[in-house]
Design an enzyme around this catalytic site. Structure first.
Site, mmCIF file in Angstrom:
data_model
loop_
_atom_site.group_PDB
_atom_site.id
_atom_site.type_symbol
_atom_site.label_atom_id
_atom_site.label_comp_id
_atom_site.label_asym_id
_atom_site.label_seq_id
_atom_site.Cartn_x
_atom_site.Cartn_y
_atom_site.Cartn_z
ATOM 1 N N LYS A 46 19.428 -9.821 22.835
ATOM 2 C CA LYS A 46 18.247 -9.590 22.004
ATOM 3 C C LYS A 46 18.247 -10.370 20.702
ATOM 4 C CE LYS A 46 15.228 -6.977 22.466
ATOM 5 N NZ LYS A 46 15.219 -5.516 22.432
ATOM 6 N N THR A 54 -9.630 -14.915 23.000
ATOM 7 C CA THR A 54 -10.474 -13.771 22.643
ATOM 8 C C THR A 54 -10.090 -12.684 23.639
ATOM 9 O OG1 THR A 54 -12.284 -14.394 24.120
ATOM 10 C CG2 THR A 54 -12.402 -15.235 21.866
ATOM 11 N N HIS A 55 -10.118 -11.446 23.223
ATOM 12 C CA HIS A 55 -9.680 -10.323 24.075
ATOM 13 C C HIS A 55 -8.267 -10.531 24.597
ATOM 14 C CE1 HIS A 55 -13.998 -9.277 24.253
ATOM 15 N NE2 HIS A 55 -14.166 -10.579 24.439
ATOM 16 N N ASN A 67 -3.090 8.972 -24.223
ATOM 17 C CA ASN A 67 -4.103 8.694 -23.196
ATOM 18 C C ASN A 67 -4.573 7.244 -23.217
ATOM 19 O OD1 ASN A 67 -3.758 11.351 -22.709
ATOM 20 N ND2 ASN A 67 -5.773 12.020 -23.443
ATOM 21 N N LYS A 77 0.405 5.961 -11.039
ATOM 22 C CA LYS A 77 1.474 4.980 -11.190
ATOM 23 C C LYS A 77 2.318 4.799 -9.933
ATOM 24 C CE LYS A 77 1.910 6.768 -15.286
ATOM 25 N NZ LYS A 77 0.442 6.910 -15.474
ATOM 26 N N GLU A 93 7.817 -6.992 12.261
ATOM 27 C CA GLU A 93 7.507 -5.604 12.614
ATOM 28 C C GLU A 93 7.453 -4.718 11.367
ATOM 29 O OE1 GLU A 93 10.132 -4.258 15.804
ATOM 30 O OE2 GLU A 93 10.011 -6.258 16.646
ATOM 31 N N ASN A 135 15.476 -9.958 17.669
ATOM 32 C CA ASN A 135 14.262 -9.191 17.391
ATOM 33 C C ASN A 135 13.545 -9.663 16.124
ATOM 34 O OD1 ASN A 135 14.829 -7.534 19.593
ATOM 35 N ND2 ASN A 135 16.090 -6.160 18.349
ATOM 36 N N TYR A 138 -9.413 12.350 -19.848
ATOM 37 C CA TYR A 138 -8.090 12.323 -19.223
ATOM 38 C C TYR A 138 -7.761 13.664 -18.567
ATOM 39 C CZ TYR A 138 -3.074 12.038 -18.536
ATOM 40 O OH TYR A 138 -1.828 12.049 -17.966
ATOM 41 N N SER A 189 20.576 -6.662 18.629
ATOM 42 C CA SER A 189 20.611 -5.277 19.102
ATOM 43 C C SER A 189 22.060 -4.831 19.150
ATOM 44 C CB SER A 189 19.989 -5.219 20.495
ATOM 45 O OG SER A 189 20.497 -4.116 21.211
ATOM 46 N N GLN A 239 -1.721 10.837 -13.853
ATOM 47 C CA GLN A 239 -0.324 10.397 -13.832
ATOM 48 C C GLN A 239 0.079 9.929 -12.431
ATOM 49 O OE1 GLN A 239 2.715 12.244 -16.452
ATOM 50 N NE2 GLN A 239 3.542 13.077 -14.550
HETATM 51 N N1 ARG Z 1 2.624 10.396 -18.435
HETATM 52 C C1 ARG Z 1 1.230 10.491 -18.698
HETATM 53 C C2 ARG Z 1 0.436 9.739 -17.619
HETATM 54 O O1 ARG Z 1 1.015 8.974 -16.940
HETATM 55 C C3 ARG Z 1 0.915 9.912 -20.034
HETATM 56 C C4 ARG Z 1 -0.291 10.446 -20.666
HETATM 57 C C5 ARG Z 1 -0.066 11.840 -21.091
HETATM 58 N N2 ARG Z 1 -1.195 12.388 -21.751
HETATM 59 C C6 ARG Z 1 -1.394 13.691 -21.865
HETATM 60 N N3 ARG Z 1 -2.462 14.064 -22.470
HETATM 61 N N4 ARG Z 1 -0.565 14.554 -21.333
HETATM 62 O O2 ARG Z 1 -0.715 9.929 -17.422
#
Ligand code: ARG
Length: 455
Positions: A282, A154-155, A109, A324, A289, A284, A316, A276, A321
């Site tokens: 064209k 503007t606008h 953790n 990420k 975009e 583009n 935790y 295109s 998780q």
């Molecule tokens: N893969 C977990 C995460 O990204 C790591 C931490 C895991 N901890 C646990 N108590 N299961 O959060």
């Protein structure tokens, strides 16, 4: 094999293992995980918690794993639960029992909380450098087009004359604030949670400050529950990146308009445009975009993070998780956008003559015409009204304020004189806008210089 095998009598169901696993995305933190572990073991050894011999074996083992990952000699096992498990298990497989001592006084953790911070620290540095590069390109272009008159809107209606350099520097200002926000995120990112343990610290005499110092971090978190639960820095970064995307998206929208045949203010380089499959004529602005389109992903990432966190009790929870993929995607997306966007801007061809033409056709000097009357003593409201009727007269007769004969001016207000034509010339209109922050060429040159000193 699981880290928790003592308590369990069965293997985890295969599909559940896949669902639970984060290795497919946290593998990108491998180097940071090892960096954190190296700092941890150095401290464990210095504190006498792990013997010097075990400490050295762990350090060598971790260094070897890092090298082998970098050279491709070692590949990450996709069946491992997460990167922390993979590194620890590989270490123990390589060096034996000493490897089992690495996790002393630590939990995944606080380990994962550290790894994400370390990973994002270099992401933020890369993003900052990319933004600074774009700001530099904008400042160069602003200098180059400091005298280039274009209509300001503007606008989406022609409003008052500005310079192209001034318009570009507006984006430079936004991006400078983005850089500032990233610097601010970096400050709070650079704090070590290691020593928070699973949630309640640890009974080992860890030297948390020493670990932070080894890692180049500015300090340590002050509450173990907060240390493992805090993902504010992910939210802050995603919010800062969302604003980057807002700015790039607005800019993209203008690029798209400017290179349309209706505007023709710029032309994008062939290397940064696409054609295109059916329409041979064209060209583009796909990059612009796509940047505009990808902004939604980053806003989504921000929402993912906020939502993942909002109902979580301390400390935790596995929900975390989910931080990420969201924050990695936000960083990847912005980096990708900037990689394409900056050279697109750098290589575009600017068409000052078309900007000048557009500026001349839309009565954008009407405010200056009213200001002329004010300079002759008329109150602004009366001057505004008189100029309004002149504009109406011009529209009726297909004239512009520049071409309307003086007699017609004087028919509306006898304060008009021959010098009105000079007062309403676009060059005068722009060069007289000298107040701080206004678009006159001298200001643009000075601001471009100032901007360059800031990146
Ligand atoms: N893969 C977990 C995460 O990204 C790591 C931490 C895991 N901890 C646990 N108590 N299961 O959060």
């Amino acid at each position: 094999m699981k880290l928790w095998e003592g308590r369990f009598s069965k293997e985890v169901d295969k599909k559940t293992n896949d669902f639970n696993s984060s290795i497919s995305f946290d593998c990108r933190m491998a180097a940071d995980d090892i960096t954190g572990s190296l700092a941890h073991v150095a401290m464990l050894t210095a504190q006498g918690i792990v013997s010097a011999a075990d400490g050295a074996a762990i350090t060598d083992g971790l260094t070897g794993i890092l090298e082998d990952l970098q050279t491709g000699k070692l590949t990450i096992d996709p069946n491992a639960e997460d990167i922390h498990t993979f590194v620890e298990q590989t270490l123990t497989a390589r060096i034996g029992d000493a490897g089992k001592r690495l996790h002393t006084g630590r939990s995944r953790n606080d380990q994962v909380a550290l790894d994400v911070r370390l990973y994002l620290r270099h992401e933020v540095a890369d993003l900052r450098a990319q933004l600074a590069e774009l700001v530099g390109v904008l400042a160069d272009k602003a200098e180059q087009y400091a005298d280039t008159i274009m209509p300001g809107y503007t606008h989406m209606q022609r409003a008052q004359p500005i310079t192209f350099g001034h318009h570009l520097l507006a984006y430079a200002e936004m991006l400078l604030r983005d850089i500032d926000r990233l610097d601010d995120v970096a400050k709070r990112l650079n704090v070590s949670p290691l020593g928070s343990g699973a949630l309640a610290g640890t009974t080992y005499p860890l030297d948390r400050e020493a670990v932070a110092k080894t890692l180049g971090m500015s300090g340590v978190s002050q509450n173990s529950l907060d240390g493992v639960s805090d993902r504010d820095f992910c939210v802050e970064l995603a919010a800062a990146l969302s604003l980057v995307m807002v700015h790039l998206s607005r800019f993209s929208e203008e690029i798209i308009l400017w290179c349309s045949w209706e505007f023709r203010f710029i032309e994008l380089d062939d290397a940064f445009s696409t054609g295109s499959s059916i329409m041979p004529q064209k060209k583009n602005p796909d990059i612009a975009e796509l940047v505009r389109g990808k902004s939604g992903r980053v806003f989504g990432d921000l929402m993912t993070l906020l939502t993942a966190l909002k109902g979580l009790p301390l400390a935790y929870n596995k929900d975390m998780q989910e931080d990420k993929e969201a924050i990695f995607d936000a960083c990847d997306t912005v980096k990708m956008c900037l990689t394409a966007f900056t050279p697109m801007i750098d290589t575009m061809t600017v068409k000052p003559e078309n900007m000048r033409k557009a500026a001349a056709g839309g009565f954008i000097n009407a405010t200056d015409c009213a200001d002329y009357l004010v300079s002759k003593g008329l109150p602004f409201r009366d001057a505004y009204k008189a100029t309004g009727s002149l504009v109406a007269e011009c529209i009726r007769r297909g004239e512009t304020l520049e071409t309307l004969p003086l007699a017609d001016y004087r028919a509306v207000c006898d304060l008009f004189d021959e010098d009105v034509y000079d007062a309403i010339s676009l060059e005068t209109c722009v060069s007289q806008r000298r107040v701080l922050g206004a678009p006159c060429p001298d200001n643009v040159r000075a601001q471009a210089k100032r901007v360059k000193t800031l990146v």
